[in-house]
Design a protein around this motif. Structure first.
Motif, short mmCIF file in Angstrom:
data_model
loop_
_atom_site.label_atom_id
_atom_site.label_comp_id
_atom_site.label_asym_id
_atom_site.label_seq_id
_atom_site.Cartn_x
_atom_site.Cartn_y
_atom_site.Cartn_z
N LYS A 62 0.86 -1.18 0.00
CA LYS A 62 0.00 0.00 0.00
C LYS A 62 0.89 1.22 0.00
CE LYS A 62 -3.95 1.90 2.40
NZ LYS A 62 -4.07 2.56 3.67
N CYS A 63 0.67 2.11 -0.95
CA CYS A 63 1.48 3.30 -1.05
C CYS A 63 1.21 4.23 0.13
CB CYS A 63 1.18 4.01 -2.37
SG CYS A 63 2.01 5.59 -2.51
N ALA A 64 2.30 4.71 0.74
CA ALA A 64 2.17 5.55 1.93
C ALA A 64 1.67 6.95 1.59
CB ALA A 64 3.52 5.65 2.64
N LEU A 65 1.76 7.33 0.33
CA LEU A 65 1.31 8.67 -0.04
C LEU A 65 -0.11 8.68 -0.58
CD1 LEU A 65 3.91 10.99 -1.77
CD2 LEU A 65 2.89 11.16 0.48
N CYS A 66 -0.38 7.90 -1.62
CA CYS A 66 -1.70 7.97 -2.24
C CYS A 66 -2.65 6.91 -1.70
CB CYS A 66 -1.60 7.90 -3.76
SG CYS A 66 -1.02 6.31 -4.37
N GLY A 67 -2.09 5.93 -0.98
CA GLY A 67 -2.95 4.91 -0.38
C GLY A 67 -3.39 3.83 -1.34
N LEU A 93 6.28 3.37 -1.35
CA LEU A 93 5.69 4.33 -2.28
C LEU A 93 5.52 3.69 -3.66
CD1 LEU A 93 6.28 6.59 -0.14
CD2 LEU A 93 6.93 8.02 -2.05
N CYS A 94 4.43 4.01 -4.31
CA CYS A 94 4.22 3.47 -5.65
C CYS A 94 5.02 4.30 -6.65
CB CYS A 94 2.73 3.47 -6.00
SG CYS A 94 2.03 5.09 -6.30
N TYR A 95 5.17 3.76 -7.84
CA TYR A 95 6.01 4.42 -8.84
C TYR A 95 5.45 5.78 -9.24
CZ TYR A 95 9.05 5.06 -12.82
OH TYR A 95 9.98 5.57 -13.67
N ARG A 96 4.14 5.87 -9.31
CA ARG A 96 3.51 7.14 -9.68
C ARG A 96 3.88 8.25 -8.70
NH1 ARG A 96 -1.30 4.75 -10.25
NH2 ARG A 96 -1.64 5.44 -8.13
N CYS A 97 3.82 7.91 -7.41
CA CYS A 97 4.15 8.90 -6.39
C CYS A 97 5.64 9.24 -6.42
CB CYS A 97 3.74 8.40 -5.01
SG CYS A 97 1.95 8.50 -4.76
N LEU A 98 6.48 8.22 -6.67
CA LEU A 98 7.91 8.49 -6.75
C LEU A 98 8.20 9.46 -7.89
CD1 LEU A 98 9.51 4.95 -6.19
CD2 LEU A 98 9.53 6.90 -4.63
ZN LIG Z 1 1.27 6.31 -4.51
#
Ligand SMILES: [Zn+2]
Ligand SMILES: [Zn+2]
Length: 132
Positions: A62-67, A93-98
């Motif tokens: 689970k991405c810590a930023l976007c969930g 973190l997911c790649y999109r958020c990175l």
């Molecule tokens: Zn994310």
């Protein structure tokens, strides 16, 4: 005072990072703005570069930023701790958020350079230039 969305550190200003969550795209077409402190931004950007360079494989999480529940990559956080000083912890973190972090990082560094230039211009007369 605001808190960093990753490590929870309280700082005067956070660096805005846009997190786009596909599931919420209808409600938030522009994504939601998250705020990161400088150490977290640095660390996440480092992960982004490593992922790009080494083609690191992601794991499910689970991405810590976007969930979003998707493929995530570990970002090392340094969390201020009263008794231990600093503790290290990984955030996913997911790649999109990175990628958003990388954009924010570039924007942030550019602003810093511009600010330095501005300062340099104002205080320019105070500098002593070496003679050639
Ligand atoms: Zn994310
Ligand atoms: Zn932080």
């Amino acid at each position: 005072m605001t808190d960093c969305d990753l490590c929870g550190r309280g700082i005067p200003t956070v660096i805005p990072v846009r997190a786009i969550r596909p599931l919420l795209k209808f409600a938030y077409p522009e994504g939601v703005w998250k705020g990161l402190c400088e150490p977290c931004l640095d660390s996440a950007q480092k992960t982004y570069l490593t992922v790009n360079k080494n083609q690191t494989s992601c794991r499910k999480g689970k991405c810590a930023l976007c969930g979003d529940k998707t493929g995530v990559f570990p970002v090392e956080l340094q969390i201020p701790n009263f008794s231990k000083g600093v503790i290290k912890k990984d955030a996913d973190l997911c790649y999109r958020c990175l990628k958003s972090v990388d954009e924010a990082y570039i924007r942030y560094k550019k602003e810093q350079i511009e600010q330095d230039h501005e300062q340099g211009r104002i205080h320019g007369h105070e500098h002593v230039h070496p003679h050639h």
